[in-house]
Design an enzyme around this catalytic site. Structure first.
Site, PDB file in Angstrom:
ATOM      1  CB  CYS A  72      -7.976  -2.577   3.550  1.00 51.63           C
ATOM      2  SG  CYS A  72      -6.857  -1.153   3.433  1.00 51.63           S
ATOM      3  CB  CYS A 182      -2.134  -0.609  -1.749  1.00 49.43           C
ATOM      4  SG  CYS A 182      -3.219   0.300  -1.290  1.00 49.43           S
TER       5      CYS A 182
END
Length: 260
Positions: A72, A182
């Site tokens: 992440c 992302c």
């Protein structure tokens, strides 16, 4: 070493990283945590992000993971420094691929699509300054995209409309590289390819992260060299795991609900 590689993300996006890891190291067992109940991390405070990362790390360590991939961008940029100070297990982080984009751009103009939590982090800003000297970087928050992907709507018209809205200003500026900041966003590549001109390259971190993970495992003598035992790939979600199952789409994995 047969212990699993631990992976966590603020939901299902990190499965894009898992796919690269599994392709490169099919003998390795993995445990993946999809913290979808708290997605997206990018809209939370740095303190809250760190709390969530500690929770995920503790769970993976309780399951004997030998290395943890923080799959992440927001979690990496806000928490990995503290995680490395706190625990002895190796951590692999994810950062937006500014460096490869800076090396590839011809127009010296690069777009970055990422969450607010990543774009506002000190680590992202220091990386940009380090690798993007002489490059104009256009940042865009992908507000709403993670929630749509978490809902199984990556191919929806709503996603397409948001992407067109986000990309239009960058394209007007003449970018020729778009960095996906992302781990959820690789699932938008089909839509992005329909919107972006052919001269704009899409750059993400997946393969580089897998290669770095293998390198660190080898350096620490943690690679699984025993091919006699079939590896186990276990995925946990703390919400309905249906979207997770759909994205993995692999009969050789276990996907289930876990309250964490």
């Amino acid at each position: 070493m047969q212990n699993p590689i631990g992976i966590f993300d603020s939901g299902v996006g990190g499965t894009s990283i898992w796919k690269e890891l599994h392709a490169l190291m099919p003998n390795e067992s993995t445990i993946y945590l999809a913290d979808s109940n708290n997605a997206p991390y990018g809209e939370k405070s740095e303190e809250k992000i760190l709390q969530l990362c500690i929770k995920n790390t503790e769970l993976l360590l309780s399951k004997k993971c030998k290395l943890i991939v923080v799959a992440c961008n927001t979690a990496t940029t806000n928490a990995i420094t503290q995680l490395r100070k706190t625990y002895t297990v190796p951590f692999i982080g994810i950062e937006p691929a500014i460096k490869p984009a800076a090396l590839q751009t011809q127009t010296k103009k690069v777009g970055v699509l990422a969450t607010k939590g990543t774009l506002s982090s000190a680590l992202f800003n220091s990386t940009s300054k380090l690798y993007a000297s002489g490059i104009k970087v256009f940042e865009q928050e992908g507000t709403g995209l993670v929630k749509l992907i978490e809902s199984g709507l990556a191919k929806s018209n709503e996603v397409r409309n948001l992407l067109e809205q986000f990309l239009r200003p960058m394209l007007k500026e003449g970018i020729d590289c778009l960095v996906l900041g992302c781990t959820h966003y690789p699932y938008l590549i089909p839509a992005l390819k329909e919107i972006l001109p052919n001269n704009v390259k899409i750059v993400d971190s997946g393969l580089a992260v897998a290669q770095q993970t293998k390198s660190i495992l080898k350096k620490n003598d943690l690679l699984n060299n025993d091919s006699t035992l079939a590896p186990k790939n276990i995925f946990y979600s703390n919400t309905n795991p249906a979207v997770l199952k759909e994205l993995i789409n692999n009969s050789g994995v276990e996907v289930s609900y876990l309250d964490f």
